[in-house]
Scaffold this motif. Sequence first.
Motif, PDB file in Angstrom:
ATOM      1  N   ALA A   1       7.865  59.674 -12.327  1.00  0.00           N
ATOM      2  CA  ALA A   1       9.048  59.079 -11.700  1.00  0.00           C
ATOM      3  C   ALA A   1       8.872  58.775 -10.225  1.00  0.00           C
ATOM      4  N   VAL A   2       7.642  58.577  -9.768  1.00  0.00           N
ATOM      5  CA  VAL A   2       7.404  58.127  -8.400  1.00  0.00           C
ATOM      6  C   VAL A   2       6.353  57.030  -8.432  1.00  0.00           C
ATOM      7  N   SER A   3       6.345  56.236  -7.403  1.00  0.00           N
ATOM      8  CA  SER A   3       5.352  55.173  -7.258  1.00  0.00           C
ATOM      9  C   SER A   3       4.202  55.658  -6.398  1.00  0.00           C
ATOM     10  N   ASN A   4       3.016  55.129  -6.657  1.00  0.00           N
ATOM     11  CA  ASN A   4       1.853  55.494  -5.847  1.00  0.00           C
ATOM     12  C   ASN A   4       2.005  55.051  -4.400  1.00  0.00           C
ATOM     13  N   ARG A   5       2.929  54.149  -4.131  1.00  0.00           N
ATOM     14  CA  ARG A   5       3.138  53.668  -2.764  1.00  0.00           C
ATOM     15  C   ARG A   5       4.317  54.358  -2.075  1.00  0.00           C
ATOM     16  N   SER A   6       4.933  55.315  -2.733  1.00  0.00           N
ATOM     17  CA  SER A   6       6.115  55.959  -2.177  1.00  0.00           C
ATOM     18  C   SER A   6       5.735  57.081  -1.215  1.00  0.00           C
TER      19      SER A   6
ATOM     20  N   TYR B   1       4.887  60.343  -3.148  1.00  0.00           N
ATOM     21  CA  TYR B   1       3.508  60.443  -3.628  1.00  0.00           C
ATOM     22  C   TYR B   1       2.546  60.710  -2.474  1.00  0.00           C
ATOM     23  N   ARG B   2       2.774  60.057  -1.343  1.00  0.00           N
ATOM     24  CA  ARG B   2       1.869  60.242  -0.196  1.00  0.00           C
ATOM     25  C   ARG B   2       1.882  61.687   0.281  1.00  0.00           C
ATOM     26  N   LEU B   3       3.063  62.276   0.385  1.00  0.00           N
ATOM     27  CA  LEU B   3       3.152  63.660   0.858  1.00  0.00           C
ATOM     28  C   LEU B   3       2.518  64.628  -0.136  1.00  0.00           C
ATOM     29  N   LEU B   4       2.759  64.403  -1.425  1.00  0.00           N
ATOM     30  CA  LEU B   4       2.157  65.274  -2.426  1.00  0.00           C
ATOM     31  C   LEU B   4       0.643  65.129  -2.436  1.00  0.00           C
ATOM     32  N   LEU B   5       0.160  63.905  -2.264  1.00  0.00           N
ATOM     33  CA  LEU B   5      -1.274  63.654  -2.276  1.00  0.00           C
ATOM     34  C   LEU B   5      -1.953  64.330  -1.090  1.00  0.00           C
ATOM     35  N   GLU B   6      -1.290  64.304   0.072  1.00  0.00           N
ATOM     36  CA  GLU B   6      -1.855  64.925   1.262  1.00  0.00           C
ATOM     37  C   GLU B   6      -2.061  66.426   1.062  1.00  0.00           C
TER      38      GLU B   6
ATOM     39  N   GLY C   1      -4.255  66.716  -2.971  1.00  0.00           N
ATOM     40  CA  GLY C   1      -5.582  66.117  -3.009  1.00  0.00           C
ATOM     41  C   GLY C   1      -5.822  65.261  -4.229  1.00  0.00           C
ATOM     42  N   ARG C   2      -5.148  65.560  -5.350  1.00  0.00           N
ATOM     43  CA  ARG C   2      -5.327  64.735  -6.547  1.00  0.00           C
ATOM     44  C   ARG C   2      -4.045  64.758  -7.371  1.00  0.00           C
ATOM     45  N   LEU C   3      -3.365  63.653  -7.377  1.00  0.00           N
ATOM     46  CA  LEU C   3      -2.162  63.493  -8.187  1.00  0.00           C
ATOM     47  C   LEU C   3      -2.125  62.073  -8.719  1.00  0.00           C
ATOM     48  N   GLU C   4      -1.537  61.926  -9.868  1.00  0.00           N
ATOM     49  CA  GLU C   4      -1.380  60.601 -10.444  1.00  0.00           C
ATOM     50  C   GLU C   4       0.082  60.173 -10.334  1.00  0.00           C
ATOM     51  N   GLY C   5       0.305  58.867 -10.279  1.00  0.00           N
ATOM     52  CA  GLY C   5       1.660  58.350 -10.125  1.00  0.00           C
ATOM     53  C   GLY C   5       2.359  58.133 -11.452  1.00  0.00           C
ATOM     54  N   VAL C   6       3.493  57.464 -11.387  1.00  0.00           N
ATOM     55  CA  VAL C   6       4.294  57.256 -12.579  1.00  0.00           C
ATOM     56  C   VAL C   6       3.514  56.461 -13.625  1.00  0.00           C
ATOM     57  N   GLY C   7       3.686  56.868 -14.892  1.00  0.00           N
ATOM     58  CA  GLY C   7       3.034  56.162 -15.972  1.00  0.00           C
ATOM     59  C   GLY C   7       1.568  56.480 -16.132  1.00  0.00           C
ATOM     60  N   ARG C   8       1.043  57.364 -15.306  1.00  0.00           N
ATOM     61  CA  ARG C   8      -0.388  57.655 -15.348  1.00  0.00           C
ATOM     62  C   ARG C   8      -0.675  59.038 -15.915  1.00  0.00           C
ATOM     63  N   CYS C   9       0.364  59.826 -16.187  1.00  0.00           N
ATOM     64  CA  CYS C   9       0.143  61.164 -16.711  1.00  0.00           C
ATOM     65  C   CYS C   9      -0.469  61.076 -18.099  1.00  0.00           C
ATOM     66  N   SER C  10      -1.406  61.971 -18.392  1.00  0.00           N
ATOM     67  CA  SER C  10      -2.160  61.885 -19.628  1.00  0.00           C
ATOM     68  C   SER C  10      -1.375  62.376 -20.829  1.00  0.00           C
ATOM     69  N   ASP C  11      -0.344  63.225 -20.611  1.00  0.00           N
ATOM     70  CA  ASP C  11       0.399  63.729 -21.759  1.00  0.00           C
ATOM     71  C   ASP C  11       1.462  62.717 -22.174  1.00  0.00           C
ATOM     72  N   SER C  12       2.083  62.989 -23.333  1.00  0.00           N
ATOM     73  CA  SER C  12       3.095  62.065 -23.876  1.00  0.00           C
ATOM     74  C   SER C  12       4.459  62.741 -23.931  1.00  0.00           C
ATOM     75  N   THR C  13       4.776  63.457 -22.881  1.00  0.00           N
ATOM     76  CA  THR C  13       6.011  64.242 -22.852  1.00  0.00           C
ATOM     77  C   THR C  13       7.239  63.338 -22.838  1.00  0.00           C
ATOM     78  N   LEU C  14       8.197  63.663 -23.703  1.00  0.00           N
ATOM     79  CA  LEU C  14       9.514  63.039 -23.718  1.00  0.00           C
ATOM     80  C   LEU C  14      10.538  64.103 -23.376  1.00  0.00           C
ATOM     81  N   ALA C  15      11.520  63.763 -22.558  1.00  0.00           N
ATOM     82  CA  ALA C  15      12.520  64.745 -22.132  1.00  0.00           C
ATOM     83  C   ALA C  15      13.919  64.165 -22.262  1.00  0.00           C
TER      84      ALA C  15
END
Length: 612
Positions: free
Chosen positions: A557-562, A565-570, A573-587
Amino acid sequence: MSSGSSVRYEKLRTTDNYDEQDSEQENLEAEAEEVTVFISQTLGQQHKVRRRRSVTCVRLSVALLLLGLALGFVICEWHGCLSEENDPGGHTAAPGHSGMGPKQKGHSRHHDDEDHREGEDHDHHGNSGSHEHQHPNGLYHHGVVITDSTVCSGIGRRILEEGGNVVDAGLASLLCLGVVHPHATGVGGVFSAIHYNSTSRTHKAMRSVSHGALSAAYGIPAALQGVKQLHTLFGRCEWEKLFSGAVKLAKDGFDVDQVLAAALTSNREKILQSNLCDLFCDGNDTTKVLGSRVTNQKLAELLQFVSLNGSHFPESLALKLAEDLPLTERRGFVENVQQCRVEIDDPLIVEKEEYAVYGATSPLSSGIISDVLGKAGEQNLSPWNNADLKRSAYAYIRLLTAGRLIYNSSLAKENQSVEDLLALNPVGSHIGVLDGSGNVLIISSSLNSPFGSKRLLPSSGVILSNVNLNPADNVLLWSCPLIVKLKHNDGDNDDDDDDDDGVLAVGVTGGLSAPFVAAQIIMSKVRGGKSAQDSVTGPLLHLETGSSGSLSGCVSAVSNRSDVYRLLLEREGRLEGVGRCSDSTLALILQGHAGHVGAYGAPAAGAHADGY
């Protein structure tokens, strides 16, 4: 009196020879005589006054006419003369069985702003000749169903409208999903569920399982046996009615939606190499795409047969499904199918001062949820807050670190590894149903991995699962149907009629992160005070494998340009953005609020709410 006009009071002279001697006498008579008042105005001003009086009369007449019409409609609707079969828009359901029918808690047809803080637009629309309201933000009056299929949510809603309870609606939706989302669920799979009865104030956890010896190639179907047992114990409507929607879809066909289209694309090679191509291929070695038509006549016949033979179908079902198996496998398969049943328990995962969590989850998932909630409380970890991004980013990184430790510790106790669990690649579908009385049912269903065993039974149209592990502990490992009971801090007790407004329903299924995501949703709603919608659609941390089999983080639920995401990445060191998570979780999440019921889910493609 109009502005600018003048007023004079004069006594009219009766003769032309008026003199001062007469004035004293006239003054004495003035009290007994009528005084004439002259208002000095121009002709234009007099015309304006007359016109204003005319307009006022017209407006008053129109207002009275509209008021009369409104009162007429209210009286007519009150007596049921505007609806079909004297049922005002389906707003009044049949009396509840076991307290599971919609209850009108002093609900008025007029709503103030407080009622619609989560759904300001409150438009009127017609439905089957009824007088209803449309709620664009997931809020409804009497009942709501949410699934990962628009069609199946609609089938569940109609069951509620026609007098069924939450169990009836949930089971009808489950049967529908087995037709339109055969990659994730169906007759060949298993399911778990959590049910809350607002009348008895009881929670029941349910799992359809088979304890027989399982084949290494496929799992034992347990869904229909579970459907039958739940309907017998808790259902209200006729057995055959549960199947009508699913039978029609399988027989007449359905359009491939976005969810199924994605599954067909990602599993194309496996489908082409199996007899699944009989259902999902268009020829020329191509799988069906979004909008393509799919029919499953054999499945329609099987479901129709079961709907007409509810009293003894488990035995006949087993024989029917075994027709396409080798002779050496049939006997054991039939015995296992006939032994399938629903396990019903009194659940409790964790109880805190502010809330209690009940769920139909595996011991491993329950432990992870409990530990994550406990760690978040100990470290005072708050959910994401856009007003303080830096503090939120720091809290999320601490939560991710805690999640890694909890997962590794929990898996070590069960002698399991992250790699082994990720190899399961679990997928599933889920259903959430909530009525106006606070009755809840959450169901998670699965074939285990996409399209299960990839084995289609030609005589019945059923896809068998690849559940070849102990289903009680592993198949439903990442399936988390939960009910959260909020505890009042204002002295209210369990006898309060509004106590059920403190019930939340949370469902998360598919993927390694399911219990971790479920804990975050509860934390956001209970500790963070977020709305139900924000709790499930806001930034959520997921877990995935990193280098050397370690657990890494992913945020949805975040964009790689947000900035988020920038603060979490800092920090991470390694995070993926929205739509990039490897699992198929539905909530999903459901909650009653201000006389309404609401349902929300994420991602958007897997969340379709429908209610009335």
